[in-house]
Design an enzyme around this catalytic site. Structure first.
Site, PDB file in Angstrom:
ATOM      1  N   GLU A  65       0.758  -1.141   0.030  1.00  0.00           N
ATOM      2  CA  GLU A  65      -0.153  -0.008  -0.081  1.00  0.00           C
ATOM      3  C   GLU A  65       0.877   1.314   0.018  1.00  0.00           C
ATOM      4  OE1 GLU A  65      -2.601  -0.662   3.359  1.00  0.00           O
ATOM      5  OE2 GLU A  65      -4.199  -1.752   2.173  1.00  0.00           O
ATOM      6  N   GLU A 106       7.182 -21.598   8.006  1.00  0.00           N
ATOM      7  CA  GLU A 106       7.543 -20.837   9.194  1.00  0.00           C
ATOM      8  C   GLU A 106       8.517 -21.179  10.032  1.00  0.00           C
ATOM      9  OE1 GLU A 106       4.726 -21.412  13.118  1.00  0.00           O
ATOM     10  OE2 GLU A 106       3.966 -20.203  11.523  1.00  0.00           O
TER      11      GLU A 106
END
Length: 311
Positions: free
Chosen positions: A94, A125
């Site tokens: 963004e 992960e």
């Protein structure tokens, strides 16, 4: 023959984490009405801002470090897995439309790569090596900042990213939702927003995710304010890439200058649609090329360019 993981040890570790704590008072939540559950969730969410507030001095210190390095050409890199990784990628994605930054300046890396944005690749992960490889692909420098994001504060990918980045001389920030986390300990700046046990046991996309989103908003937004990407609270570096943003760019020029529609259109035409430049031509009484030069000399800070135009 591969050895089986010691799930007993991992389970014991998880049981020490606030984000994983079980709340027996909510064990009958599925028997409540929808409105009752919604009220419970809403009540839980109202506690998050206070947890963030407790960390504001540490957040501010981290932002000053990021801004100092980005002013020298460095990058802001988020690294995480699962929800935490997705929030980092979201915040990074963004920045170009909001602040007209180059996409390479704020980057999100997520365990498992881009596919992990929409498909759960939770096993990724567990790899510190994967984090190191993802960061090596970016060729980190001492002017870069790496923010490891992990609700538990123990996720190997996030901890590994911070440890590897620190070895490369980059500034490191560890954002977690548990106190005394390995992630915070590994980083130059440890930010631990302790929001308490989740409504659904261990579902850290809830309060923990909200807390992480709030902090990431601060890291990127305030850094961009420090870098001169705004004029007051106006997004003067907004990229007008669609009709809504083209209309918003005109509104921003109007709010900053009070100029007429005709004057605004002339200014934008003279500056190739660059909002910041258009404002400078109106308020500083200069032409388009001069506005561009003054902003370059002021490293993009509109207030400084305006002062220079008056001089």
């Amino acid at each position: 023959m591969t050895s089986m993981p010691n799930y007993g040890d991992l389970r014991a570790e998880l049981e020490t984490l606030t984000t994983e704590a079980f709340r027996p008072e909510l064990s009958d939540i599925d028997r409540l009405s929808t409105l009752q559950i919604a009220r419970l969730m809403n009540g839980e969410d109202t506690t998050v801002p206070a947890a963030v507030a407790a960390q504001l001095p540490l957040i501010a210190a981290a932002i000053d470090g990021i801004a100092e390095r980005m002013a020298r050409g460095g990058r802001l890199v988020y690294a995480g897995a699962g929800t935490a990784g997705r929030l980092g990628v979201l915040d990074a994605s963004e920045c170009p439309p909001t602040f007209n930054t180059d996409p390479s300046r704020v980057v999100g890396v997520i365990a498992g790569g881009p596919t992990a944005m929409v498909t759960s690749i939770e096993g990724a992960e567990d790899s510190r090596e994967l984090a190191a490889a993802d960061l090596d692909a970016l060729a980190l420098t001492a002017d870069d900042t790496v923010v490891g994001v992990s609700a538990s504060g123990r996720t190997p990918y996030a901890v590994g990213a911070v440890e590897h980045a620190r070895k490369q001389g980059a500034l490191t920030i560890g954002l977690s939702c548990n106190a005394h986390s390995a992630l915070a300990s590994a980083a130059d700046h440890g930010i631990e927003v302790v929001v308490g046990p989740e409504l659904l046991t261990g579902s850290t996309r809830l309060k923990s995710g909200t807390a992480q989103k709030l902090v990431l908003n601060m890291l990127s937004t305030i850094t961009m304010i420090r870098l001169g990407k705004t004029y007051g609270n106006l997004m003067v570096d907004v990229r007008a890439s669609n009709e809504k943003l083209r209309a918003r760019s005109r509104r921003i020029v109007a709010l900053a200058t009070g100029a007429s529609d005709e004057e605004i259109e002339r200014a934008l035409a003279a500056t190739d649609g660059e909002v910041k430049n258009a404002i400078l031509t109106i308020l500083g009484g200069v032409d388009g090329p001069t506005a561009a030069r003054l902003l370059e000399e002021s490293e993009g800070h509109l207030r400084a360019a305006l002062a220079a135009s008056a001089g």
